[in-house]
Design an enzyme around this catalytic site. Structure first.
Site, short mmCIF file in Angstrom:
data_model
loop_
_atom_site.label_atom_id
_atom_site.label_comp_id
_atom_site.label_asym_id
_atom_site.label_seq_id
_atom_site.Cartn_x
_atom_site.Cartn_y
_atom_site.Cartn_z
N ASP A 21 -1.94 -41.73 16.43
CA ASP A 21 -2.46 -41.42 15.12
C ASP A 21 -1.71 -42.25 14.09
O ASP A 21 -0.57 -42.61 14.35
CB ASP A 21 -2.09 -39.96 14.84
CG ASP A 21 -3.30 -39.15 14.54
OD1 ASP A 21 -4.38 -39.68 14.79
OD2 ASP A 21 -3.16 -38.02 14.06
N LYS A 78 -14.76 -41.59 -12.91
CA LYS A 78 -13.63 -42.19 -12.19
C LYS A 78 -12.42 -42.50 -13.07
O LYS A 78 -11.78 -43.52 -12.88
CB LYS A 78 -14.06 -43.47 -11.47
CG LYS A 78 -15.11 -43.21 -10.40
CD LYS A 78 -14.93 -44.14 -9.23
CE LYS A 78 -15.75 -43.66 -8.06
NZ LYS A 78 -16.09 -44.64 -7.10
N ASP A 122 -2.13 -34.55 15.60
CA ASP A 122 -1.63 -33.33 14.98
C ASP A 122 -2.75 -32.38 14.61
O ASP A 122 -2.54 -31.21 14.45
CB ASP A 122 -0.78 -33.66 13.73
CG ASP A 122 -1.51 -34.63 12.81
OD1 ASP A 122 -2.72 -34.85 13.03
OD2 ASP A 122 -0.89 -35.15 11.88
N ASP A 163 -7.75 -33.39 17.33
CA ASP A 163 -7.15 -34.23 18.37
C ASP A 163 -7.01 -33.50 19.70
O ASP A 163 -6.70 -34.11 20.71
CB ASP A 163 -5.74 -34.69 17.94
CG ASP A 163 -5.80 -35.57 16.70
OD1 ASP A 163 -6.78 -36.32 16.58
OD2 ASP A 163 -4.90 -35.48 15.86
#
EC number: 7.2.2.13
Length: 1021
Positions: A374, A485, A715, A719
Site C-alpha cells: 500500500d 473551489k 490497513d 485489503d
C-alpha cells in the site's frame, strides 16, 4: 443458481458432491470478492426510498416497527469469523506433521516391548522406556507450541475495540442515542464530525459533511457527502455513507439501507474470512522432510528385516530389528528444535515491531519474492506535509523529514511573510487542547489534512498561529465548496499603516489566478503580465508533476473609504470585491515517504524481491512517491516518459522498451488475465494507481500465477481479501482496521514498511538456521544406526544401546541444535535471490548426502574405533568378535573365551558391553563438537563468521558436561546402564573430530573459490 432440481440423480455421489460443493463455493466467493459493489439505493428518489423502507423521512421508524425489524434481521454487527475451537488447535499441535512420526515411533516401541514380554522370560525394558520418552517429547513440545500461538492470539484479542459504539437515531419523531448494534434498516440516523458511521446510509440531507473512506476505498482525502446522486458506482457517489467509515467534519442525516453483514464492509469481511489461506511454505517443507526421513527409515528397516531373515534370525528377532532401525532413524529432538527456532524468531521480530500471529508465517516472509505494498501510511508518513512553496518567482523547498532535519529556505522575504499570513488566517484547522509540550509535527489537529499541513508548517516557521489569529480577528468567511473551489475570509488588520480590512483567499491555483490582476514580488505589488502568468503555469505544472497537491494564495487590502470600520459584510449577496486581487504564491503538499523506506526498498531490490505499489491514489502522486522511495529507480522510464522524451504519441512506443510501468485502475478493469500476466512478467518496476480493493486481489492472484510468493501489506477492510489470499498478509497495527488484522498473518506495530524488510531478513535467517540445525541433528543418526546394522550383519556384541541413543537425541544434541537458531546471518543473506520453493528445499538430497554420507560416516568411524579399542584392552581383538553375539547375549553361557583364553561370565561381559555403549556415546559427543562448529556456516569460513554466538559456546560446554555426568555419576550403572570411562578413552575420537573440521573448511573454500563448480552443485545444501 438453480434450486438443486437435479439432486436425485446424484444420490450415490453425495460424498464427492459435498467436496465439489465446497470447492465451488470457494470459487464463487472468490469471484464475488472480485466483483465491484452492486446496489441501487443511491439512484432512488426520496419518495421511492421512503416507500422501499417503509419509513418517514422526518419522524423515522416507530419503536415497535424497529423492534420487529431487529428481530427479523438480527443485530447490526459483523459476524465474527469462525474460530477454531481451542481443543482442535491443541490436537493440531499434538498430531500435526512431525509429531505424527514420533507417535508412530512410540507405538512401534510399545509393540516391540509387547512382543518381547510375550516371548522372553526376563525382557529388557529398553523399548518400554523409549516409547514413554517419545510420547513425553511430543506432548511437551505440543503444549509449548500451543502456548506460543495462544499468546499471539491473546495480543490479537486486545486489539478489538471494547467500547460499544453509540448511534443517534430519530424514532417516533424524537432523537435518541442507542447502541449501534440496535440500528435497523429504515432507521433515520444523524451523524456529525468525529462519529463512526453505524451502517450503510443513503444521505437525505447534509451540511459540509465529509467522510474518511480510506479504510474502504484507499482514498486518502476526505470525501464530500451530500444528497446528490453523482455517480453510477455506489462507492464513488456522494449520497451513500458506508458502515465503519468515519465522519470527519460537518453533519448529515440518512436512512439506513443495509446493516451488519449485508453492508459493503460486512460483505468484504465475511467473504475474506471464508477464504482459505494455503499451506505455509515451511509446513510444506517439514512435510517434505518427514517424507524423506520416513522413506529412509522404512527402506533401511525393511532391507535389514529381509537380511536378518536370510542370516537365519527368528521372525520375532527380525521384527524387533525392524522396529529398532525405524526408531533409531527418527530424530526425536528435532520437533522441539524447530518449534524453539520459530518461537525465538517470533520474539526477536516482536522486539522489532512485527507481531507474528502464526509461527510458520515467519519463514514465509523469508521466501517472499514479491511485495505488494500500500502507499498511504506504509510507504508514506500518512500526514500531509508542506513540500514546496513558489513565491518571488522561484520554487523553495520545505522540510518534509519526520524529525525536521532537512533543508530550510529564506524566511526573511516580505512575500513569505504575506504568504504565511494568508496560510495561517485562511485556515480552519486548530490544534487540539493541552498539547504545548508535544513537538509540533506530532500534535493532533482538528481539521482536514491539507489545512493541518499548512497549520503545522506556519507554526514551525513563524511561531504561534493562534496568536496571529488573535491579532487578526476574523469577521466573515466563505468556506470551501466544490463549485467555486476557493475559501475566503476577511480579517481586521492591526497594522495602522495599512487599510483596516484584509481579505485572504486560497484555493485551486488556476481559479485563484483568474481572480488576480497583480502579483507580489519581493514585497512589492506588480501587474500580472503574460510572462509572470507563464512562470506561474510552469511552477504549477512542475509541482503538480511531483504528485503534490497545489494551492494558490492571494490577498487584498480593502480600501477604508469603501469599507469603513463596522461595515456589514454579506457572504450570501456578496458586497465586497472577488476580482482584481493580488496573487502571493503557491504552496504544495504531499504525504512524504517515511525516512527508512528508500533504504528498505533498495535492500529488497538487492535481495531479488520485486516491490509493487498498489494504491487508490492518483497516478501522478503514486508515480512521484514511487520515484521518491526507489520503487521506480532513477533512469527507468515509463511508456509516457519515453513518449514525452521522443515527442511521439504513447501508442507508438513499444511497451517492452519501458522498464517501469504505471497502470491505472480503469485500464486494469478491462484487462484479461493474460494481459496482466504480460505486464507483471515484462516490467520490473510496477505501480498500480486508482485501484479498487477488488483489483488488489486480482493483482495478488496474477503474481501468484507467475509462481511468486507474495506478501501484501494493507490497513483497510478493503485489503482483507488480498491479505488472506496472499502467501503472507501484513496488516498495520496503528492505522489498520480490525478486519484487516484478523485476515493478516503478521502485524506491523509501527506501520513501517522498513519493518517488513527486517522480517524478510529474519525469515531467511530462520530458514538458513533451521537447515543448519537439521544438518547438525541428522548427522548423528549415522553413528546411531550403523552399530545396529553391524550388530545384525557381523554378529558382534551391540556397540550402542537404545537408551544411549536417547541420551544423544534428547540430551547432548538438544542445546547445541537450538543454539544454531541464535547464529548470526552470513554476509550474503540479503544479496541472494529469494529461494525457489520448488527447487530449494529445507532438506534436499545434498544435505542428506552431506549429513549421512560424509560427515556421518566419519563420526561412525570415530565411534567404532573407540569401541574396538576398549574391547581389545579387555582381551577381545576385533577379529575375535565376528559371530560372537549368539554366545555373548546368552545369559546361561558363563564361559565365553576371549582372544587370550580367559573366560567371561554373563555379568562381566555385560559390564564391558555397557562401558562400550558409554564410550561410543562419548565419542559421538566429541565428533559432534566439530559438526556443530562446521554447521555455523554454509558458505563462509568459520574464521570469517567468528565465534560470537554465546549460546553455541554454552552448548559445547553443556553437551560435554552432560556426557561426563552420565558417565561418572554414581548410580548410572543401574539407572541407564552407563559406566565410568578411563580418561584416555575420551581421546580416541579426537582425530576424527579434527578430520571433520578440516574436511569441511576445505570444501567451503572450494565453493567460495569456484562458485557454480561441481563441489557446490554436489555438496552445497
Amino acid at each position: 443458481m438453480g434450486k438443486g432440481g437435479g439432486r436425485d440423480k446424484y444420490e450415490p455421489a453425495a460424498i464427492s458432491e459435498h467436496g465439489n460443493k465446497k470447492k465451488a463455493k470457494k470459487e464463487r466467493d472468490m469471484d464475488e470478492l472480485k466483483k465491484e459493489v452492486s446496489m441501487d439505493d443511491h439512484k432512488l428518489s426520496l419518495d421511492e426510498l421512503q416507500r422501499k423502507y417503509g419509513t418517514d423521512l422526518s419522524r423515522g421508524l416507530t419503536t415497535a416497527r424497529a423492534a420487529e425489524i431487529l428481530a427479523r434481521d438480527g443485530p447490526n454487527a459483523l459476524t465474527p469469523p469462525p474460530t477454531t475451537p481451542e481443543w482442535v488447535k491443541f490436537c493440531r499441535q499434538l498430531f500435526g506433521g512431525f509429531s505424527m512420526l514420533l507417535w508412530i515411533g512410540a507405538i512401534l516401541c510399545f509393540l516391540a516391548y509387547g512382543i518381547q514380554a510375550a516371548t522372553e522370560e526376563e525382557p529388557q525394558n529398553d523399548n518400554l522406556y523409549l516409547g514413554v520418552v517419545l510420547s513425553a517429547v511430543v506432548i511437551i513440545t505440543g503444549c509449548f507450541s500451543y502456548y506460543q500461538e495462544a499468546k499471539s492470539s491473546k495480543i490479537m484479542e486486545s486489539f478489538k475495540n471494547m467500547v460499544p459504539q453509540q448511534a443517534l437515531v430519530v424514532r417516533n419523531g424524537e432523537k435518541m442515542s442507542i447502541n449501534a448494534e440496535e440500528v435497523v434498516v429504515g432507521d433515520l440516523v444523524e451523524v456529525k464530525g468525529g462519529d463512526r458511521i453505524p451502517a450503510d446510509l443513503r444521505i437525505i440531507s447534509a451540511n459540509g459533511c465529509k467522510v474518511d473512506n480510506s479504510s474502504l476505498t484507499g482514498e486518502s482525502e476526505p470525501q464530500t457527502r451530500s444528497p446528490d446522486f453523482t455517480n453510477e458506482n455506489p462507492l464513488e457517489t456522494r449520497n451513500i455513507a458506508f458502515f465503519s467509515t468515519n465522519c470527519v467534519e460537518g453533519t448529515a442525516r440518512g436512512i439506513v439501507v443495509y446493516t451488519g453483514d449485508r453492508t459493503v464492509m460486512g460483505r468484504i469481511a465475511t467473504l475474506a474470512s471464508g477464504l482459505e489461506g494455503g499451506q505455509t511454505p515451511i509446513a510444506a517443507e517439514i512435510e517434505h522432510f518427514i517424507h524423506i526421513i520416513t522413506g529412509v527409515a522404512v527402506f533401511l528397516g525393511v532391507t535389514f528385516f529381509i537380511l536378518s531373515l536370510i542370516l537365519e534370525y527368528t521372525w520375532l528377532e527380525a521384527v524387533i530389528f525392524l522396529i529398532g532401525i525405524i526408531v533409531a532413524n527418527v530424530p526425536e529432538g528435532l520437533l522441539a528444535t524447530v518449534t524453539v527456532c520459530l518461537t525465538l524468531t517470533a520474539k526477536r521480530m516482536a522486539r522489532k515491531n512485527c507481531l507474528v500471529k502464526n509461527l510458520e508465517a515467519v519463514e514465509t516472509l523469508g521466501s517472499t519474492s514479491t511485495i505488494c505494498s500500500d502507499k498511504t501510511g506504509t510507504l508514506t508518513q500518512n500526514r500531509m506535509t508542506v513540500a514546496h512553496m513558489w513565491f518571488d518567482n522561484q520554487i523553495h523547498e520545505a522540510d518534509t523529514t519526520e524529525n525536521q532535519s532537512g533543508v530550510s529556505f529564506d524566511k526573511t522575504s516580505a512575500t513569505w511573510l504575506s504568504l504565511s499570513r494568508i496560510a495561517g488566517l485562511c485556515n480552519r484547522a486548530v490544534f487540539q487542547a493541552n498539547q504545548e509540550n508535544i513537538p509540533i509535527l506530532k500534535r493532533a489537529v482538528a481539521g482536514d489534512a491539507s489545512e493541518s499541513a499548512l497549520l503545522k508548517c506556519i507554526e514551525l516557521c513563524c511561531g504561534s498561529v493562534k496568536e496571529m489569529r488573535d491579532r487578526y480577528p476574523k469577521i466573515v468567511e466563505i468556506p470551501f465548496n466544490s463549485t467555486n473551489k476557493y475559501q475566503l475570509s476577511i480579517h481586521k488588520n492591526p497594522n495602522t499603516s495599512e487599510p483596516q480590512h484584509l481579505l485572504v483567499m486560497k484555493g485551486a491555483p488556476e481559479r485563484i489566478l483568474d481572480r488576480c490582476s497583480s502579483i507580489l514580488l519581493n514585497g512589492k505589488e506588480q501587474p500580472l503580465d503574460e510572462e509572470l502568468k507563464d512562470a506561474f503555469q510552469n511552477a504549477y505544472l512542475e509541482l503538480g508533476g511531483l504528485g503534490e497537491r497545489v494551492l494558490g494564495f492571494c490577498h487584498l487590502f480593502l480600501p477604508d473609504e469603501q469599507f469603513p470600520e463596522g461595515f456589514q459584510f454579506d457572504t450570501d449577496d456578496v458586497n465586497f470585491p472577488l476580482e482584481n486581487l493580488c496573487f502571493v504564491g503557491l504552496i504544495s503538499m504531499i504525504d512524504p515517504p517515511r525516512a527508512a523506506v528508500p533504504d528498505a526498498v533498495g535492500k529488497c531490490r538487492s535481495a531479488g524481491i520485486k516491490v509493487i505499489m498498489v494504491t487508490g491514489d492518483h497516478p501522478i502522486t503514486a508515480k512521484a512517491i514511487a520515484k521518491g522511495v526507489g520503487i521506480i529507480s532513477e533512469g527507468n522510464e515509463t511508456v509516457e516518459d519515453i513518449a514525452a522524451r521522443l515527442n511521439i504519441p504513447v501508442s507508438q512506443v513499444n511497451p517492452r522498451d519501458a522498464k517501469a510501468c504505471v497502470v491505472h485502475g480503469s485500464d486494469l478493469k478491462d484487462m484479461t488475465p493474460e494481459q496482466l500476466d504480460d505486464i507483471l512478467r515484462h516490467h520490473t518496476e510496477i505501480v498500480f494507481a486508482r485501484t479498487s480493493p477488488q483489483q488488489k486481489l486480482i493483482i495478488v492472484e496474477g503474481c501468484q500465477r507467475q509462481g511468486a510468493i507474495v506478501a501484501v501489506t494493507g490497513d483497510g477492510v478493503n485489503d482483507s481479501p488480498a491479505l488472506k489470499k496472499a502467501d503472507i498478509g501484513v496488516a498495520m497495527g496503528i492505522a489498520g482496521s480490525d478486519v484487516s488484522k484478523q485476515a493478516a498473518d503478521m502485524i506491523l506495530l509501527d506501520d513501517n514498511f522498513a519493518s517488513i524488510v527486517t522480517g524478510v531478513e529474519e525469515g531467511r535467517l530462520i530458514f538458513d538456521n533451521l537447515k543448519k540445525s537439521i544438518a547438525y541433528t541428522l548427522t548423528s543418526n549415522i553413528p546411531e544406526i550403523t552399530p545396529f546394522l553391524i550388530f545384525i550383519i557381523a554378529n558382534i556384541p551391540l556397540p550402542l544401546g537404545t537408551v544411549t541413543i536417547l541420551c544423544i537425541d534428547l540430551g547432548t544434541d538438544m542445546v547445541p541444535a537450538i543454539s544454531l537458531a541464535y547464529e548470526q546471518a552470513e554476509s550474503d543473506i540479503m544479496k541472494r535471490q529469494p529461494r525457489n520453493p520448488q527447487t530449494d528445499k529445507l532438506v534436499n538430497e545434498r544435505l542428506i548426502s552431506m549429513a549421512y554420507g560424509q560427515i556421518g560416516m566419519i563420526q561412525a568411524l570415530g565411534g567404532f574405533f573407540t569401541y574396538f579399542v576398549i574391547l581389545a584392552e579387555n582381551g577381545f581383538l576385533p577379529i575375535h568378535l565376528l559371530g560372537l553375539r549368539v554366545d555373548w547375549d546368552d545369559r546361561w553361557v558363563n564361559d565365553v573365551e576371549d582372544s587370550y583364553g580367559q573366560q567371561w561370565t554373563y555379568e562381566q561381559r555385560k559390564i564391558v558391553e555397557f562401558t562400550c555403549h558409554t564410550a561410543f556415546f562419548v565419542s559421538i559427543v566429541v565428533v559432534q563438537w566439530a559438526d556443530l562448529v562446521i554447521c555455523k556456516t554454509r558458505r563462509n569460513s568459520v574464521f570469517q563468521q567468528g565465534m560470537k554466538n554465546k549460546i553455541l559456546i554454552f552448548g559445547l560446554f553443556e553437551e560435554t558436561a552432560l556426557a561426563a555426568f552420565l558417565s561418572y555419576c554414581p548410580g548410572m550403572g543401574v539407572a541407564l546402564r552407563m559406566y565410568p570411562l578411563k580418561p584416555t578413552w575420551w581421546f580416541c575420537a579426537f582425530p576424527y573430530s579434527l578430520l571433520i573440521f578440516v574436511y569441511d573448511e576445505v570444501r567451503k573454500l572450494i565453493i567460495r573459490r569456484r562458485p557454480g563448480g561441481w563441489v557446490e552443485k554436489e555438496t552445497y545444501y
